[in-house]
Write a protein that holds these residues in place. Structure first.
Motif, PDB file in Angstrom:
ATOM      1  N   LEU A  62       2.760   6.387  -5.116  1.00  0.00           N
ATOM      2  CA  LEU A  62       3.132   7.735  -4.665  1.00  0.00           C
ATOM      3  C   LEU A  62       2.504   8.074  -3.324  1.00  0.00           C
ATOM      4  O   LEU A  62       3.147   8.691  -2.459  1.00  0.00           O
ATOM      5  CB  LEU A  62       2.707   8.767  -5.711  1.00  0.00           C
ATOM      6  N   GLU A  63       1.242   7.689  -3.138  1.00  0.00           N
ATOM      7  CA  GLU A  63       0.560   8.037  -1.892  1.00  0.00           C
ATOM      8  C   GLU A  63       1.168   7.308  -0.690  1.00  0.00           C
ATOM      9  O   GLU A  63       1.106   7.784   0.441  1.00  0.00           O
ATOM     10  CB  GLU A  63      -0.938   7.746  -1.985  1.00  0.00           C
ATOM     11  N   ASN A  64       1.777   6.139  -0.936  1.00  0.00           N
ATOM     12  CA  ASN A  64       2.409   5.411   0.163  1.00  0.00           C
ATOM     13  C   ASN A  64       3.736   6.070   0.563  1.00  0.00           C
ATOM     14  O   ASN A  64       4.062   6.142   1.750  1.00  0.00           O
ATOM     15  CB  ASN A  64       2.634   3.950  -0.233  1.00  0.00           C
ATOM     16  N   ALA A  65       4.486   6.535  -0.442  1.00  0.00           N
ATOM     17  CA  ALA A  65       5.703   7.291  -0.129  1.00  0.00           C
ATOM     18  C   ALA A  65       5.349   8.551   0.644  1.00  0.00           C
ATOM     19  O   ALA A  65       6.017   8.921   1.621  1.00  0.00           O
ATOM     20  CB  ALA A  65       6.447   7.639  -1.417  1.00  0.00           C
ATOM     21  N   GLU A  66       4.275   9.211   0.229  1.00  0.00           N
ATOM     22  CA  GLU A  66       3.850  10.423   0.927  1.00  0.00           C
ATOM     23  C   GLU A  66       3.404  10.112   2.353  1.00  0.00           C
ATOM     24  O   GLU A  66       3.690  10.885   3.283  1.00  0.00           O
ATOM     25  CB  GLU A  66       2.719  11.102   0.162  1.00  0.00           C
ATOM     26  N   ALA A  67       2.723   8.991   2.545  1.00  0.00           N
ATOM     27  CA  ALA A  67       2.288   8.605   3.888  1.00  0.00           C
ATOM     28  C   ALA A  67       3.484   8.416   4.814  1.00  0.00           C
ATOM     29  O   ALA A  67       3.455   8.819   5.982  1.00  0.00           O
ATOM     30  CB  ALA A  67       1.458   7.325   3.823  1.00  0.00           C
TER      31      ALA A  67
END
Length: 342
Positions: A326-331
């Motif tokens: 999820l944090e990579n999609a957000e990045a």
């Protein structure tokens, strides 16, 4: 009036403070809230239940600062409406028990009344627009006639779609009859979506790259262009052909508002092929979202620099993979939202 109209400005070719961003398959398996619903309802139940489709559409919008929503559905609802009983089999993907293998079968394929057969999609649009409350645009979509034909004849997924191609080359008249029926259904389907309130439509030609450049013109682009001609007076049309960089020059001469790109073409070459006049969308490799957030941010900023901020929509080169953190999609998304010109 839509409050955040960056996406629409990019489609119109207007100057923007930053490019808009959304992700293909953004309402998908990488979201834990999506997986919770998946465990309760099978795939096509989710597509056919307006409340569920609407809720899934909103999941990434509530989580991330995206500039557009895309209605949760599937390209195979169109051949289902035409009488083909596609199933989604866990671990296998799309499956058609009795694929089309003879010209006689093509004769029996119907062009349906989309209100009777696909009304659940239109109901989902109405529910979703209420939830979006004019914050961002809603995108509708359909598969290209060629891509739909591939599934109808192959009976499922394939690395090469040799059976579908063989049918076309052995029975060209039947192939064109089927392609035209799919095209007519798709035009009616997308027109109804526009009437219901979507701000743009995207045509996904996932398997166009299976064809030679010559056969692409015969079996794919001529039918996509019929859709473009029919829909462009009503709304923005985006054409995305995976593996179809060879057709970009031809596509640029059409009435599309934007062209989607996969990750196998350099931004500079894509700009050159489209005469520096076309809004382009893409082309971040979905697998690159496995990189660190810092690397993702750096690569996104470089991508924007190479495409330029105007006439550009940041997106992946295909759908987001199910195992992306999820944090990579957000990045990826925040790299665009926080972007500033040098």
């Amino acid at each position: 009036m839509i409050k955040n109209d960056l996406y629409l400005k990019a489609l119109r070719g207007e100057t923007v403070e930053r490019p808009p961003v959304w992700m293909m398959r953004q309402a998908g398996r990488f979201l834990p809230e999506f997986r919770e619903l998946r465990d309760k309802y099978d795939f096509f139940t989710r597509c056919r239940t307006p409340e569920l489709a609407s809720e899934i559409t909103m999941m990434p919008i509530r989580r991330y600062p995206l500039d557009a929503a895309i209605l949760f559905s599937d390209i195979l609802v169109v051949p289902q409406a035409m009488g083909m009983d596609f199933q989604m089999v866990e671990g296998t993907g799309p499956w058609l028990e009795t694929p089309i293998r003879t010209p006689e079968q093509v004769k029996n394929i119907i062009v349906p009344d989309v209100d009777d057969t696909l009304g659940y999609v239109f109901d989902a649009i109405e529910l979703t627009l209420q939830k979006l409350d004019n914050d961002i645009p809603l995108i509708g979509f359909a598969g290209s006639p060629w891509t739909i034909l591939c599934y109808c004849i192959e009976g499922g997924g394939s690395k090469t779609f040799d059976i579908a191609k063989a049918f076309c080359f052995q029975h060209p008249e039947a192939a064109h009859e089927l392609l035209q029926k799919i095209t007519d259904t798709t035009i009616a389907y997308l027109k109804r979506k526009v009437e219901k309130g979507v701000s743009a439509v995207q045509v996904f030609d996932s398997w166009g790259g299976m064809l030679s450049p010559e056969d692409y013109q015969v079996y794919s682009w001529r039918y996509i262009n019929q859709i473009v001609e029919a829909l462009s007076p009503l709304t923005h049309v985006i054409a995305f052909g995976k593996g179809c960089w060879f057709a970009l020059e031809e596509m640029t001469l059409s009435k599309v508002s934007a062209l989607g790109l996969d990750w196998t073409i350099r931004p500079e070459y894509a700009r050159s092929l489209t005469n520096h006049t076309m809004t382009l969308q893409g082309n971040f490799d979905p697998a690159r979202l496995h990189s660190s957030p810092e690397t993702i941010r750096k690569m996104v900023h470089e991508m924007i620099s190479r495409f330029g901020k105007d006439r550009y929509i940041v997106n992946l080169g295909h759908g987001i993979l199910p195992n992306i953190p999820l944090e990579n999609a957000e990045a990826f998304i925040r790299a665009v939202v926080d972007w500033k010109p040098n």
